[in-house]
Design an enzyme around this catalytic site. Structure first.
Site, short mmCIF file in Angstrom:
data_model
loop_
_atom_site.label_atom_id
_atom_site.label_comp_id
_atom_site.label_asym_id
_atom_site.label_seq_id
_atom_site.Cartn_x
_atom_site.Cartn_y
_atom_site.Cartn_z
N SER A 42 4.88 -0.33 3.27
CA SER A 42 3.57 -0.31 2.59
C SER A 42 3.74 -1.03 1.26
O SER A 42 3.60 -0.46 0.18
CB SER A 42 3.08 1.13 2.39
N HIS A 148 4.26 4.40 7.65
CA HIS A 148 5.63 4.78 8.02
C HIS A 148 5.70 5.44 9.40
O HIS A 148 6.79 5.69 9.91
CB HIS A 148 6.23 5.72 6.97
N GLN A 156 0.36 9.08 3.16
CA GLN A 156 1.65 8.53 3.61
C GLN A 156 2.81 9.52 3.49
O GLN A 156 3.67 9.58 4.35
CB GLN A 156 1.98 7.26 2.81
N GLU A 157 2.84 10.30 2.36
CA GLU A 157 4.00 11.17 2.15
C GLU A 157 3.60 12.50 1.50
O GLU A 157 2.88 12.50 0.50
CB GLU A 157 5.02 10.48 1.23
N GLU A 198 11.16 7.26 6.90
CA GLU A 198 12.00 7.87 5.86
C GLU A 198 12.58 9.21 6.31
O GLU A 198 13.10 9.96 5.49
CB GLU A 198 11.20 8.03 4.56
N ASP A 234 2.45 11.03 -1.95
CA ASP A 234 2.21 9.59 -2.12
C ASP A 234 1.08 9.25 -1.15
O ASP A 234 1.30 9.20 0.07
CB ASP A 234 3.46 8.77 -1.82
N ASP A 304 2.57 3.16 -8.12
CA ASP A 304 3.60 2.41 -7.37
C ASP A 304 3.04 1.02 -7.04
O ASP A 304 3.31 0.06 -7.76
CB ASP A 304 3.96 3.21 -6.10
N LYS A 329 10.99 0.55 -8.60
CA LYS A 329 11.71 0.07 -7.41
C LYS A 329 12.24 -1.32 -7.76
O LYS A 329 11.45 -2.28 -7.83
CB LYS A 329 10.74 -0.06 -6.24
N HIS A 357 13.50 4.90 -3.73
CA HIS A 357 13.97 4.13 -2.58
C HIS A 357 12.79 3.38 -1.95
O HIS A 357 11.67 3.45 -2.44
CB HIS A 357 14.59 5.08 -1.54
N ARG A 358 13.06 2.68 -0.83
CA ARG A 358 12.01 2.08 -0.02
C ARG A 358 12.07 2.71 1.38
O ARG A 358 13.06 3.37 1.72
CB ARG A 358 12.20 0.55 0.12
N SER A 359 11.07 2.44 2.19
CA SER A 359 11.10 3.00 3.54
C SER A 359 12.22 2.37 4.38
O SER A 359 12.82 3.04 5.22
CB SER A 359 9.75 2.84 4.22
N LYS A 380 12.70 9.61 -5.93
CA LYS A 380 12.24 9.67 -4.54
C LYS A 380 13.31 9.03 -3.68
O LYS A 380 13.55 7.83 -3.79
CB LYS A 380 10.95 8.85 -4.37
P1 PGA Z 1 7.47 1.51 1.14
O1 PGA Z 1 6.97 3.00 0.92
O2 PGA Z 1 8.90 1.44 0.80
O3 PGA Z 1 7.18 1.30 2.60
O4 PGA Z 1 6.62 0.65 0.25
C1 PGA Z 1 7.39 3.80 -0.13
C2 PGA Z 1 6.29 4.06 -1.09
O5 PGA Z 1 5.14 3.64 -0.89
O6 PGA Z 1 6.56 4.70 -2.11
ZN ZN Z 2 4.38 4.64 -2.86
#
Ligand code: PGA
Ligand code: ZN
Length: 403
Positions: A42, A148, A156-157, A198, A234, A304, A329, A357-359, A380
């Site tokens: 994402s 994800h 998403q989270e 993740e 998130d 983000d 990130k 982190h990233r996915s 995260k």
């Molecule tokens: P991504 O997701 O690494 O797929 O961008 C993580 C996030 O959105 O924080």
């Molecule tokens: Zn995010």
């Protein structure tokens, strides 16, 4: 002493089974650092550009490596990163690729720490790193969907936040316990669930039910462990935003921007959320500002996709009061120097900087050191799965070392 002697680049696997870039940096005195680029699904529209790994590696070998080998000291991170920027020549690393850039940047920092004989967090944080600052609390992704995982939640989270944990290690284990408790609660409800990118559960339930499940799971773990376990989100709302109709789409449901502000405010109140990331589209500075005004005194409103670790976007956010925290990130912006500049700007203006982190991830543990070096309140980095536990276990080791 830390003059770079060689930089090698290769393709390695990430946690999704895709290729990513790994860099090795060797210094003249024998210092060695290795790091790999993570990768988002994402991804924010304004992120630095990730090129196909082969292309990125070829370009980095041609343009970046000659500017580094025999030219730059790994111990001077700003020089390393300036050389990477000069080699690329664009604002968004579209020539060399942010994937090779960030891998080299991080590998150079590790080579320097190796020469100095200090742990990476110490090298990055400096002699006067605030060692009294509490360690980052891991935010553990326990339920998720969005980009994800298909056929799961729209948000998403859902992130376990063990804010009352007396130590990093207890926080790490608390998140694992919440992940397991979510599995139990889903089982009791007869919901079979796979896992997303993740490692979070990706059940075929709606967001309303996911809130019930996560609340139940965090309550159980809180009772069991005897310290406060909250949770956060998130939303990754840029993925829900329908720019044509100007609504957030949750399957068949939709919310206008004003309704979205009210909805997220209600969620913060009802669930006492500790953290809310990207509750709006990546261009919706106004909605972010409205929500921060309403709930910023009791929760972290984090940008983000909104900020993409970019000081210019953060500057605008600060002017407009758009958030009280930024997600960091390094691969969103391309170098550690850029990431540190974003952290510094945030801190100077009273915002928190949360490291992430990233996915798509590897076993690389750089972000654990970055979170400690920058005194991040949260990190995260998932809950289960080898590429996630690599960072969590490193945090446990750092906490031991840094006492
Ligand atoms: P991504 O997701 O690494 O797929 O961008 C993580 C996030 O959105 O924080
Ligand atoms: Zn995010």
């Amino acid at each position: 002493m830390t003059l770079i002697e060689s930089v090698s680049l290769r393709r390695v696997l990430d946690s999704r089974g895709n290729a990513t870039v790994e860099a090795d940096v060797l210094t003249e005195s024998g210092g060695f650092g290795r790091a790999a680029a993570p990768s988002g699904a994402s991804t924010g529209e304004y992120e630095a550009i990730e090129l196909p790994p082969r292309e990125s590696i070829a370009s980095a070998r041609q343009h970046a490596v000659p500017r580094l080998v025999g030219e730059v000291y790994a111990g001077n991170q700003r020089d390393v990163d300036a050389a990477l920027r000069a080699a690329d020549g664009t604002d968004d690393f579209s020539e060399v690729g942010a994937n090779s850039a960030v891998a080299i940047s991080m590998a150079a920092s590790k080579a320097a720490a190796d020469v100095l004989g200090v742990p990476l967090f110490q090298h990055l944080g400096g002699t006067f790193r605030d060692a009294t600052h509490a360690f980052p609390t891991p935010l553990g992704n326990v339920v998720g969907g969005g980009e994800h995982a298909k056929e799961a939640t729209h948000i998403q989270e859902f992130l376990s936040a063990p804010v009352g944990a007396p130590s990093v290690s207890e926080a790490v284990f608390a998140n694992a316990a919440v992940h397991a408790a979510v599995g139990d609660v889903l089982d009791e409800r007869g919901v079979a669930a796979a896992k997303g990118d993740e490692g979070a559960w990706a059940p075929p339930i709606d967001d309303a039910e996911a809130f019930e499940v996560v609340e139940e799971a965090t309550d159980r773990v809180e009772d069991d462990l005897g310290f406060e376990v909250r949770f956060g989100l998130d939303v990754a709302a840029a993925e829900l935003w329908d720019a044509d109709d100007e609504v957030y789409r949750y399957g068949d449901d939709e919310r206008t921007p004003d309704e979205q502000v009210d909805y997220v405010e209600e969620l913060v109140t009802e669930y006492d959320l500790a953290y809310v990331e990207d509750p709006f589209d990546e261009d919706a500075y106004d909605s972010f500002a409205e929500l921060t005004d309403r709930v910023g005194d009791r929760t972290l409103v984090c940008g983000d996709d909104l900020f993409v670790t970019n000081v210019e976007r953060l500057e605008r956010g600060i002017e407009e009061g758009a958030a009280n925290s930024i997600l960091i990130k390094p691969n969103q912006i391309g170098t550690l120097t850029d990431a540190f500049d974003a952290v510094e700007l945030a801190h100077r203006n009273g915002l928190d900087a949360v490291v992430s982190h990233r996915s798509g991830e590897t076993e690389d543990t750089t972000i654990a050191h970055l979170a400690v070096a920058t005194a991040a309140p949260f990190i995260k980095t998932g809950t289960v799965g080898g590429e996630r536990t690599a960072k969590l276990n490193e945090l446990i080791r750092i906490a031991e070392e840094a006492v």
